[in-house]
Design an enzyme around this catalytic site. Sequence first.
Site, PDB file in Angstrom:
ATOM      1  N   SER A   1       4.951   9.328  -0.957  1.00  0.00           N
ATOM      2  CA  SER A   1       4.550   7.547  -0.807  1.00  0.00           C
ATOM      3  C   SER A   1       6.329   6.634  -1.178  1.00  0.00           C
ATOM      4  CB  SER A   1       3.453   7.126  -1.121  1.00  0.00           C
ATOM      5  OG  SER A   1       3.572   5.213  -0.837  1.00  0.00           O
TER       6      SER A   1
ATOM      7  N   HIS B   1       5.748   8.877   3.331  1.00  0.00           N
ATOM      8  CA  HIS B   1       3.781   8.501   3.867  1.00  0.00           C
ATOM      9  C   HIS B   1       5.124   7.174   3.477  1.00  0.00           C
ATOM     10  CE1 HIS B   1       0.493   7.319   4.377  1.00  0.00           C
ATOM     11  NE2 HIS B   1       0.224   6.284   3.167  1.00  0.00           N
TER      12      HIS B   1
ATOM     13  N   ASP C   1       4.132   2.808   3.640  1.00  0.00           N
ATOM     14  CA  ASP C   1       2.723   2.335   3.455  1.00  0.00           C
ATOM     15  C   ASP C   1       3.229   0.847   3.926  1.00  0.00           C
ATOM     16  OD1 ASP C   1       0.448   3.816   2.264  1.00  0.00           O
ATOM     17  OD2 ASP C   1       2.218   3.685   0.474  1.00  0.00           O
TER      18      ASP C   1
ATOM     19  N   MET D   1       2.261  -2.699   4.769  1.00  0.00           N
ATOM     20  CA  MET D   1       1.418  -3.749   4.380  1.00  0.00           C
ATOM     21  C   MET D   1       1.754  -5.103   4.903  1.00  0.00           C
ATOM     22  SD  MET D   1       0.213  -2.690   0.418  1.00  0.00           S
ATOM     23  CE  MET D   1       0.404  -1.217   0.056  1.00  0.00           C
TER      24      MET D   1
ATOM     25  N   HIS E   1       1.592   4.064   7.564  1.00  0.00           N
ATOM     26  CA  HIS E   1       0.248   3.616   7.172  1.00  0.00           C
ATOM     27  C   HIS E   1      -0.270   1.983   7.353  1.00  0.00           C
ATOM     28  CE1 HIS E   1      -3.138   3.686   3.859  1.00  0.00           C
ATOM     29  NE2 HIS E   1      -3.891   3.280   4.949  1.00  0.00           N
TER      30      HIS E   1
ATOM     31  N   MET F   1      -1.430  -0.848   6.701  1.00  0.00           N
ATOM     32  CA  MET F   1      -2.899  -1.374   6.167  1.00  0.00           C
ATOM     33  C   MET F   1      -2.697  -3.421   6.748  1.00  0.00           C
ATOM     34  SD  MET F   1      -2.399   0.221   2.812  1.00  0.00           S
ATOM     35  CE  MET F   1      -0.602   1.545   2.509  1.00  0.00           C
TER      36      MET F   1
ATOM     37  N   MET G   1      -8.847   6.822   1.380  1.00  0.00           N
ATOM     38  CA  MET G   1      -8.704   5.826   0.393  1.00  0.00           C
ATOM     39  C   MET G   1      -9.137   6.663  -0.812  1.00  0.00           C
ATOM     40  SD  MET G   1      -5.774   4.728   1.818  1.00  0.00           S
ATOM     41  CE  MET G   1      -5.609   3.792  -0.018  1.00  0.00           C
TER      42      MET G   1
ATOM     43  N   GLY H   1      -3.432  -0.986  -1.623  1.00  0.00           N
ATOM     44  CA  GLY H   1      -2.625  -2.710  -1.545  1.00  0.00           C
ATOM     45  C   GLY H   1      -1.900  -2.097  -2.409  1.00  0.00           C
ATOM     46  N   PHE H   2      -1.745  -1.614  -3.349  1.00  0.00           N
ATOM     47  CA  PHE H   2      -1.312  -1.472  -4.834  1.00  0.00           C
ATOM     48  C   PHE H   2      -0.694  -0.109  -5.065  1.00  0.00           C
ATOM     49  CE2 PHE H   2      -2.524  -5.503  -4.769  1.00  0.00           C
ATOM     50  CZ  PHE H   2      -1.545  -6.638  -5.001  1.00  0.00           C
ATOM     51  N   GLY H   3       0.394   0.753  -5.405  1.00  0.00           N
ATOM     52  CA  GLY H   3       0.150   1.944  -5.711  1.00  0.00           C
ATOM     53  C   GLY H   3       0.050   1.927  -7.503  1.00  0.00           C
TER      54      GLY H   3
ATOM     55  N   ASP I   1      -4.897   9.484  -0.281  1.00  0.00           N
ATOM     56  CA  ASP I   1      -4.073   9.235  -0.708  1.00  0.00           C
ATOM     57  C   ASP I   1      -4.903   7.821  -2.016  1.00  0.00           C
ATOM     58  OD1 ASP I   1      -1.376   7.028  -0.966  1.00  0.00           O
ATOM     59  OD2 ASP I   1      -2.421   6.512   1.147  1.00  0.00           O
ATOM     60  N   GLY I   2      -4.417   7.726  -2.653  1.00  0.00           N
ATOM     61  CA  GLY I   2      -4.468   7.428  -4.229  1.00  0.00           C
ATOM     62  C   GLY I   2      -4.991   7.650  -5.255  1.00  0.00           C
ATOM     63  N   GLY I   3      -3.423   7.933  -5.740  1.00  0.00           N
ATOM     64  CA  GLY I   3      -3.896   8.061  -7.020  1.00  0.00           C
ATOM     65  C   GLY I   3      -4.374   9.941  -7.437  1.00  0.00           C
TER      66      GLY I   3
ATOM     67  N   GLY J   1       2.411   9.124  -4.726  1.00  0.00           N
ATOM     68  CA  GLY J   1       3.621   8.661  -4.546  1.00  0.00           C
ATOM     69  C   GLY J   1       4.374   8.078  -6.372  1.00  0.00           C
ATOM     70  N   SER J   2       3.807   7.993  -7.219  1.00  0.00           N
ATOM     71  CA  SER J   2       4.496   7.684  -8.651  1.00  0.00           C
ATOM     72  C   SER J   2       4.439   9.829  -9.512  1.00  0.00           C
ATOM     73  CB  SER J   2       3.283   7.120  -9.509  1.00  0.00           C
ATOM     74  OG  SER J   2       1.949   7.255  -9.510  1.00  0.00           O
TER      75      SER J   2
END
Length: 216
Positions: free
Chosen positions: A7, A30, A32, A34, A63, A65, A136, A141-143, A174-176, A196-197
């Site tokens: 991401s 990916h 994002d 928003m 994606h 959002m 999700m 909304g936030f990485g 997607d997410g964590g 992402g991170s």
Amino acid sequence: MVKIAPSILSADFCNLEADIRRVSAADWLHVDVMDGMFVPNITIGVPVVASIRKHTEMFLDVHLMVDKPARYIDRFCKAGADLLSVHLEADHPARIADALRAMGANGVKRAVALRPITSARAILPYIEELDMVLVMTVEPGFGGQKFMESQLETIREVRALIDRYNPSCELEVDGGVGPANAKTVAEAGATVLVAGSAVYGAADPAAAIAALRNAG
């Protein structure tokens, strides 16, 4: 083996072209989008996607959002998206169907996305025409958020629905997502992992991508 989609939300936007090259070993990119309405954050829009398209041949997994996404489908398709995900929570079902039809008319792959509050069964009106479902595992909304373990059951439920109604459909999570949970997420049914991170925060993004791919 799962696909890996880094991401760019975790990239350095002042050096975005270079940061896209750093993850060129990945399967997808990916992106994002928003709008500050559907989610409480604002990121990028059509001009940035068009600029990215000019500088990479990677598969662009965009994606959305955004509130009432049908308004923007044609523009993101023309900007170069290869796949668009729209959130089922972002508009009335008829307008989500309109968004999916617009994707098909533009020759872009079609996906719907689910927030953690949304039941897996919400995909049923659309499942047979989808190329992907995005689950999700954080609130969008936030990485950098922590993976929600409770969403593993949603992933399993979506996997069962895909297997029953549209086996060729991808299941993206997607997410964590990172090295500690990639295997578990893939075992629950994911075929695409957004990271992402876990990728951009690594000293060697290519090695991080390979590790995630092998873990899954």
